[in-house]
Design an enzyme around this catalytic site. Sequence first.
Site, PDB file in Angstrom:
ATOM      1  N   CYS A  42     -53.175  -6.044  28.157  1.00  0.00           N
ATOM      2  CA  CYS A  42     -51.835  -5.735  27.660  1.00  0.00           C
ATOM      3  C   CYS A  42     -51.315  -4.469  28.352  1.00  0.00           C
ATOM      4  O   CYS A  42     -52.092  -3.587  28.714  1.00  0.00           O
ATOM      5  CB  CYS A  42     -51.866  -5.535  26.142  1.00  0.00           C
ATOM      6  SG  CYS A  42     -50.232  -5.243  25.428  1.00  0.00           S
ATOM      7  N   ASP A  44     -49.834  -2.115  27.047  1.00  0.00           N
ATOM      8  CA  ASP A  44     -49.866  -0.986  26.111  1.00  0.00           C
ATOM      9  C   ASP A  44     -50.539   0.245  26.728  1.00  0.00           C
ATOM     10  O   ASP A  44     -51.631   0.156  27.296  1.00  0.00           O
ATOM     11  CB  ASP A  44     -50.633  -1.419  24.850  1.00  0.00           C
ATOM     12  CG  ASP A  44     -50.447  -0.450  23.703  1.00  0.00           C
ATOM     13  OD1 ASP A  44     -50.793   0.741  23.868  1.00  0.00           O
ATOM     14  OD2 ASP A  44     -49.967  -0.873  22.637  1.00  0.00           O
ATOM     15  N   ARG A  46     -52.090   2.586  25.528  1.00  0.00           N
ATOM     16  CA  ARG A  46     -53.345   3.057  24.909  1.00  0.00           C
ATOM     17  C   ARG A  46     -54.549   2.243  25.360  1.00  0.00           C
ATOM     18  O   ARG A  46     -55.678   2.519  24.918  1.00  0.00           O
ATOM     19  CB  ARG A  46     -53.221   2.962  23.374  1.00  0.00           C
ATOM     20  CG  ARG A  46     -52.077   3.767  22.815  1.00  0.00           C
ATOM     21  CD  ARG A  46     -51.778   3.357  21.378  1.00  0.00           C
ATOM     22  NE  ARG A  46     -51.300   1.975  21.288  1.00  0.00           N
ATOM     23  CZ  ARG A  46     -50.984   1.355  20.156  1.00  0.00           C
ATOM     24  NH1 ARG A  46     -51.103   2.006  19.010  1.00  0.00           N
ATOM     25  NH2 ARG A  46     -50.566   0.108  20.156  1.00  0.00           N
ATOM     26  N   HIS A  98     -55.803  -6.593  22.256  1.00  0.00           N
ATOM     27  CA  HIS A  98     -56.166  -5.443  21.417  1.00  0.00           C
ATOM     28  C   HIS A  98     -55.483  -5.549  20.061  1.00  0.00           C
ATOM     29  O   HIS A  98     -54.346  -6.045  19.964  1.00  0.00           O
ATOM     30  CB  HIS A  98     -55.783  -4.124  22.104  1.00  0.00           C
ATOM     31  CG  HIS A  98     -54.303  -3.928  22.258  1.00  0.00           C
ATOM     32  ND1 HIS A  98     -53.572  -3.112  21.417  1.00  0.00           N
ATOM     33  CD2 HIS A  98     -53.406  -4.466  23.116  1.00  0.00           C
ATOM     34  CE1 HIS A  98     -52.305  -3.153  21.782  1.00  0.00           C
ATOM     35  NE2 HIS A  98     -52.173  -3.968  22.806  1.00  0.00           N
ATOM     36  N   CYS A 101     -51.474  -4.630  18.472  1.00  0.00           N
ATOM     37  CA  CYS A 101     -50.624  -4.965  19.622  1.00  0.00           C
ATOM     38  C   CYS A 101     -49.178  -5.151  19.145  1.00  0.00           C
ATOM     39  O   CYS A 101     -48.878  -6.060  18.365  1.00  0.00           O
ATOM     40  CB  CYS A 101     -51.119  -6.237  20.303  1.00  0.00           C
ATOM     41  SG  CYS A 101     -50.149  -6.662  21.766  1.00  0.00           S
TER      42      CYS A 101
END
Length: 212
Positions: A42, A44, A46, A98, A101
């Site tokens: 992803c 993202d 993080r 994750h 999400c």
Amino acid sequence: MKATERLLLENKAWVQEKLDQDPHFLDHLRQERNCEIFWIGCSDSRVHADEITNSAPGEILVHRNTGNQVCHFDFNLLGALEYAVHVLKVEHVIVCGHYHCRGVKAAMAKPLTDLTFANKWLKQIKDVYRLHRREIDAAGDEKQRWDRLVELNVIEQVHNLAHTQIVQRAWNNSRQPLLHGWVYGLNDGVIKELISLTPDVQLDPLYQYDLE
Ligand code: CO
């Protein structure tokens, strides 16, 4: 200080730190070596593949998009997958989702007003939700349903990989790569294995190419 100024300053500090630790760091970095792993994760901020697996530069070839999708119309992904599988001959392809999400969460609600392309992308995750609606809605409270869609989305994307001609041809020629579906937890930092597919998997004939 602007965020971008900080990044450029930190970059200089990072180079110096690496060279202090190993004066040949950049020489090693320039040496070409074949990755054994292609990672689809992803976008993202993080969830960095190298960071959460303690991997060094050069170890993992990474592709990222919202909700770690394997879309058969995404030439960006398919080009990278084709290169990884048929040129680098990676042994493993990993789809890593994750928990927490935001892309998956957005897909569980009505389309976002005023966003055209984000909605088109999220539709793929909405389709996963619709396909498994009964199981997800029975999973419990809102967070438990969110978690289950995160997991089922990863599993669906691994099947999407197996449905590509790229993977089926590689399986036919060299019996690799192995396909893996993982999910990373922002609560505990641990990666959990959800599914793995080998060339022996029985594919639905609807998705099976006739290959010599
Ligand atoms: Co995400």
